[in-house]
Every structure is written in C-alpha cells, then in structure tokens.
Design a protein around this motif. Sequence first.
Motif, PDB file in Angstrom:
ATOM      1  N   GLN A  54      34.294  27.857  37.592  1.00  0.00           N
ATOM      2  CA  GLN A  54      33.859  28.694  38.714  1.00  0.00           C
ATOM      3  C   GLN A  54      34.180  30.166  38.446  1.00  0.00           C
ATOM      4  OE1 GLN A  54      32.003  27.768  41.434  1.00  0.00           O
ATOM      5  NE2 GLN A  54      31.868  25.743  40.457  1.00  0.00           N
ATOM      6  N   ASP A  55      35.316  30.434  37.836  1.00  0.00           N
ATOM      7  CA  ASP A  55      35.696  31.837  37.624  1.00  0.00           C
ATOM      8  C   ASP A  55      34.801  32.519  36.591  1.00  0.00           C
ATOM      9  OD1 ASP A  55      37.550  33.649  38.878  1.00  0.00           O
ATOM     10  OD2 ASP A  55      38.381  34.001  36.894  1.00  0.00           O
ATOM     11  N   TYR A  56      34.299  31.745  35.632  1.00  0.00           N
ATOM     12  CA  TYR A  56      33.352  32.312  34.662  1.00  0.00           C
ATOM     13  C   TYR A  56      32.113  32.854  35.391  1.00  0.00           C
ATOM     14  CZ  TYR A  56      29.734  32.472  31.053  1.00  0.00           C
ATOM     15  OH  TYR A  56      28.717  32.881  30.227  1.00  0.00           O
ATOM     16  N   ILE A  57      31.611  32.084  36.347  1.00  0.00           N
ATOM     17  CA  ILE A  57      30.448  32.517  37.131  1.00  0.00           C
ATOM     18  C   ILE A  57      30.800  33.765  37.949  1.00  0.00           C
ATOM     19  CG2 ILE A  57      28.841  31.857  38.978  1.00  0.00           C
ATOM     20  CD1 ILE A  57      28.685  29.203  37.790  1.00  0.00           C
ATOM     21  N   PHE A  58      32.002  33.735  38.545  1.00  0.00           N
ATOM     22  CA  PHE A  58      32.432  34.881  39.344  1.00  0.00           C
ATOM     23  C   PHE A  58      32.502  36.154  38.486  1.00  0.00           C
ATOM     24  CE2 PHE A  58      35.675  37.835  40.758  1.00  0.00           C
ATOM     25  CZ  PHE A  58      35.271  38.088  42.063  1.00  0.00           C
ATOM     26  N   VAL A  59      33.127  36.053  37.319  1.00  0.00           N
ATOM     27  CA  VAL A  59      33.309  37.235  36.458  1.00  0.00           C
ATOM     28  C   VAL A  59      31.956  37.823  36.054  1.00  0.00           C
ATOM     29  CG1 VAL A  59      34.151  37.991  34.191  1.00  0.00           C
ATOM     30  CG2 VAL A  59      35.649  36.678  35.696  1.00  0.00           C
ATOM     31  N   ALA A  61      29.294  37.830  37.861  1.00  0.00           N
ATOM     32  CA  ALA A  61      28.782  38.552  39.026  1.00  0.00           C
ATOM     33  C   ALA A  61      29.603  39.812  39.309  1.00  0.00           C
ATOM     34  CB  ALA A  61      28.785  37.640  40.256  1.00  0.00           C
ATOM     35  N   PHE A  62      30.845  39.796  38.833  1.00  0.00           N
ATOM     36  CA  PHE A  62      31.758  40.922  39.050  1.00  0.00           C
ATOM     37  C   PHE A  62      31.316  42.149  38.225  1.00  0.00           C
ATOM     38  CE2 PHE A  62      36.513  42.224  38.726  1.00  0.00           C
ATOM     39  CZ  PHE A  62      36.507  42.795  39.988  1.00  0.00           C
ATOM     40  N   VAL A  63      30.700  41.905  37.060  1.00  0.00           N
ATOM     41  CA  VAL A  63      30.302  43.007  36.171  1.00  0.00           C
ATOM     42  C   VAL A  63      29.333  43.995  36.854  1.00  0.00           C
ATOM     43  CG1 VAL A  63      29.175  43.609  33.981  1.00  0.00           C
ATOM     44  CG2 VAL A  63      30.815  41.711  34.060  1.00  0.00           C
ATOM     45  N   ASP A  95      35.906  41.403  27.485  1.00  0.00           N
ATOM     46  CA  ASP A  95      36.853  40.492  26.812  1.00  0.00           C
ATOM     47  C   ASP A  95      37.004  39.183  27.580  1.00  0.00           C
ATOM     48  OD1 ASP A  95      37.325  42.457  24.975  1.00  0.00           O
ATOM     49  OD2 ASP A  95      39.274  43.056  25.793  1.00  0.00           O
ATOM     50  N   GLU A  96      37.021  39.293  28.933  1.00  0.00           N
ATOM     51  CA  GLU A  96      37.188  38.083  29.745  1.00  0.00           C
ATOM     52  C   GLU A  96      36.039  37.109  29.532  1.00  0.00           C
ATOM     53  OE1 GLU A  96      37.980  38.694  34.011  1.00  0.00           O
ATOM     54  OE2 GLU A  96      39.535  40.124  33.415  1.00  0.00           O
ATOM     55  N   ILE A  97      34.826  37.625  29.495  1.00  0.00           N
ATOM     56  CA  ILE A  97      33.664  36.745  29.301  1.00  0.00           C
ATOM     57  C   ILE A  97      33.775  36.034  27.951  1.00  0.00           C
ATOM     58  CG2 ILE A  97      31.153  36.736  28.935  1.00  0.00           C
ATOM     59  CD1 ILE A  97      30.962  38.716  31.296  1.00  0.00           C
ATOM     60  N   ASP A 122      29.699  32.602  48.353  1.00  0.00           N
ATOM     61  CA  ASP A 122      30.066  33.546  49.423  1.00  0.00           C
ATOM     62  C   ASP A 122      30.663  34.815  48.819  1.00  0.00           C
ATOM     63  OD1 ASP A 122      29.295  31.659  51.282  1.00  0.00           O
ATOM     64  OD2 ASP A 122      31.340  31.089  51.863  1.00  0.00           O
ATOM     65  N   TYR A 123      31.532  34.624  47.841  1.00  0.00           N
ATOM     66  CA  TYR A 123      32.208  35.771  47.218  1.00  0.00           C
ATOM     67  C   TYR A 123      31.191  36.655  46.483  1.00  0.00           C
ATOM     68  CZ  TYR A 123      36.697  37.888  45.816  1.00  0.00           C
ATOM     69  OH  TYR A 123      37.783  38.722  45.675  1.00  0.00           O
ATOM     70  N   CYS A 124      30.315  36.008  45.708  1.00  0.00           N
ATOM     71  CA  CYS A 124      29.309  36.772  44.949  1.00  0.00           C
ATOM     72  C   CYS A 124      28.357  37.519  45.888  1.00  0.00           C
ATOM     73  CB  CYS A 124      28.535  35.858  43.999  1.00  0.00           C
ATOM     74  SG  CYS A 124      29.584  35.190  42.678  1.00  0.00           S
ATOM     75  N   ALA A 146      41.915  45.414  44.968  1.00  0.00           N
ATOM     76  CA  ALA A 146      42.421  44.184  45.594  1.00  0.00           C
ATOM     77  C   ALA A 146      42.056  42.946  44.774  1.00  0.00           C
ATOM     78  CB  ALA A 146      41.877  44.056  47.023  1.00  0.00           C
ATOM     79  N   ILE A 147      40.823  42.899  44.287  1.00  0.00           N
ATOM     80  CA  ILE A 147      40.365  41.733  43.524  1.00  0.00           C
ATOM     81  C   ILE A 147      41.196  41.581  42.250  1.00  0.00           C
ATOM     82  CG2 ILE A 147      38.412  40.775  42.211  1.00  0.00           C
ATOM     83  CD1 ILE A 147      36.543  42.095  44.318  1.00  0.00           C
ATOM     84  N   GLU A 148      41.407  42.685  41.558  1.00  0.00           N
ATOM     85  CA  GLU A 148      42.192  42.640  40.317  1.00  0.00           C
ATOM     86  C   GLU A 148      43.667  42.355  40.614  1.00  0.00           C
ATOM     87  OE1 GLU A 148      40.362  42.208  37.956  1.00  0.00           O
ATOM     88  OE2 GLU A 148      39.526  43.988  37.003  1.00  0.00           O
ATOM     89  N   ALA A 149      44.191  42.967  41.668  1.00  0.00           N
ATOM     90  CA  ALA A 149      45.621  42.850  41.977  1.00  0.00           C
ATOM     91  C   ALA A 149      46.002  41.421  42.386  1.00  0.00           C
ATOM     92  CB  ALA A 149      46.013  43.841  43.069  1.00  0.00           C
ATOM     93  N   ARG A 175      46.659  36.683  30.310  1.00  0.00           N
ATOM     94  CA  ARG A 175      45.418  37.462  30.417  1.00  0.00           C
ATOM     95  C   ARG A 175      45.452  38.397  31.633  1.00  0.00           C
ATOM     96  NH1 ARG A 175      40.802  38.538  28.781  1.00  0.00           N
ATOM     97  NH2 ARG A 175      41.410  37.579  26.830  1.00  0.00           N
ATOM     98  N   TRP A 176      45.904  37.860  32.771  1.00  0.00           N
ATOM     99  CA  TRP A 176      45.946  38.675  33.994  1.00  0.00           C
ATOM    100  C   TRP A 176      47.358  39.117  34.378  1.00  0.00           C
ATOM    101  CZ3 TRP A 176      42.369  34.530  33.735  1.00  0.00           C
ATOM    102  CH2 TRP A 176      41.035  34.908  33.815  1.00  0.00           C
ATOM    103  N   GLY A 177      48.340  38.424  33.821  1.00  0.00           N
ATOM    104  CA  GLY A 177      49.722  38.702  34.230  1.00  0.00           C
ATOM    105  C   GLY A 177      50.456  39.681  33.328  1.00  0.00           C
ATOM    106  N   LEU A 217      38.497  35.569  50.906  1.00  0.00           N
ATOM    107  CA  LEU A 217      37.631  34.986  49.872  1.00  0.00           C
ATOM    108  C   LEU A 217      38.438  34.510  48.672  1.00  0.00           C
ATOM    109  CD1 LEU A 217      34.716  37.565  50.174  1.00  0.00           C
ATOM    110  CD2 LEU A 217      34.460  35.090  50.473  1.00  0.00           C
ATOM    111  N   GLU A 218      39.530  35.213  48.363  1.00  0.00           N
ATOM    112  CA  GLU A 218      40.386  34.784  47.249  1.00  0.00           C
ATOM    113  C   GLU A 218      41.063  33.444  47.570  1.00  0.00           C
ATOM    114  OE1 GLU A 218      40.960  35.866  44.142  1.00  0.00           O
ATOM    115  OE2 GLU A 218      39.646  37.603  44.234  1.00  0.00           O
ATOM    116  N   VAL A 219      41.535  33.301  48.813  1.00  0.00           N
ATOM    117  CA  VAL A 219      42.158  32.029  49.210  1.00  0.00           C
ATOM    118  C   VAL A 219      41.129  30.904  49.096  1.00  0.00           C
ATOM    119  CG1 VAL A 219      43.185  30.723  51.124  1.00  0.00           C
ATOM    120  CG2 VAL A 219      43.864  33.112  50.733  1.00  0.00           C
TER     121      VAL A 219
END
Length: 229
Positions: A54-59, A61-63, A95-97, A122-124, A146-149, A175-177, A217-219
Amino acid sequence: MEGKTREEVEKSGMIDTWLMKHRLIYTGATRHPLILSIRDGTVDLSAYKRWLGQDYIFVRAFVPFVASILIKAWKESDDATDMEVILSGMASLNDEIAWFKSEAPKWGVQLTDIVPQKANQDYCRFLESLMSLDVKYTVVITVFWAIEAVYQTSFALCLEDGSKTPAELRETCQRWGNDGFGQYCNSLKKIANRRLEKASDDVLSAVEVALLRVLELEVEFWNMSRGDA
Ligand SMILES: Cc1ncc(CO)c(N)n1
C-alpha cells in the motif's frame, strides 16, 4: 491558540503548539500498534507486507503532490532555499520508489498487483485536492512536513536503544528513522513555522484543519495493515 497571545505562540512555534493541543491524535499516528509491534519484535509479517504494498502506491501519488509544492514555493516563497529543501525531498522519493521495488520481491509482494485500499484512496484523493493552485503554499508545506514527520517519528522509535526490531526490518526503519531524514524533517518544519508566523487567521485555521486530517489519514493508513478493511 486559546490562552496564548500571538507573540507567545510565535516564540515556541505554531507547529509545536498544535502538536500539544492535538497530542492524542498525534500519538495515535506516531505510536501506532503496527509500529509498536515492530519495535517489540512481535510484528505480524503479513501486516508488514500489506503496509509495504500500500505504501508503494501512496509514495507514487505523493510525488506529484510534492511537485505541486515545488511550483508553489517557486511562485510564492520569500526564501529561495525552500525550493532546495523540497527538491531534496523529491530526490529521496526517487530513492524510495527504487527501494520499494527491491524490497517487495524479498517478501513475495508483487507491486503491479496491489489494489489500493479505501484508506489509501482517501489519502491520495486528499493529496490531489491540495494540488489545486487555490491551496496556499503555507498549507501544503505544513502538510508536507506532517506527512514526513509521522514516518520519521514512528520509525525512529523502532531504532531506539532497547527496541527489539527484527533484523529484516531494520533497513526499513533506517530509511525513515535515520538522522539525515530527521534533519530534513526539521528543515521542513522551520519553513512551515516561518510561513505560519506571517499567516492570516484564515490561513492558520485552514492549516490546522489540514494538519488534523493528515494525522487521521495516517492512523487509517496504518490500520490497513490489519487486513480487515
Ligand atoms: C502513508 C505514508 N505517510 C508518510 C510517508 C512518508 O514519506 C509515507 N511513505 N507513507
């Protein structure tokens, strides 16, 4: 910002003021059961795999959302270095993709087969609504922070001393931490706070509403990993 004068709020930064005010939902987004289970080593790997796809799809759409912020920074920002911070964010999305594409096969996840679940849709859709030229730079740069944090705070928790994160998930958490990502989030936060200092009350309310929506949306996004959607 009841109980505080505008001057007091500006000293501490608008974002921290909001995070204190909305502590419960912020904690819900940054200490979700999925993250806590990674940290204590009890994570259900099928939940991780669902999150991964799911996060691959989100990322992806995030671009375009971040691209829309870059355009707004170029048009509206009073500080030329904002664009460089946003551009570095786009580079890390590149890099994430690539990372998702190399990570997915290790878990038997076929990225081309992923169907976006409702929370992801919903998020996208929310991101797409913020791409409109009518939405102010101050709103979207704060949303971007907020999304990145949320991810930075969540995954950094899994790397703290005493955490029992499984070896095969440490790279994901890194990667994120990692500290570099933390510094990048701080640069975004500084930009957002600087813009918020000069914002009208109308813009401030719009940002607060958008920030709360991100946390919700993050929750819901983390909740998708339970697989009962
Ligand atoms: C849902 C979600 N939120 C935030 C990030 C951070 O980039 C991400 N990859 N996915």
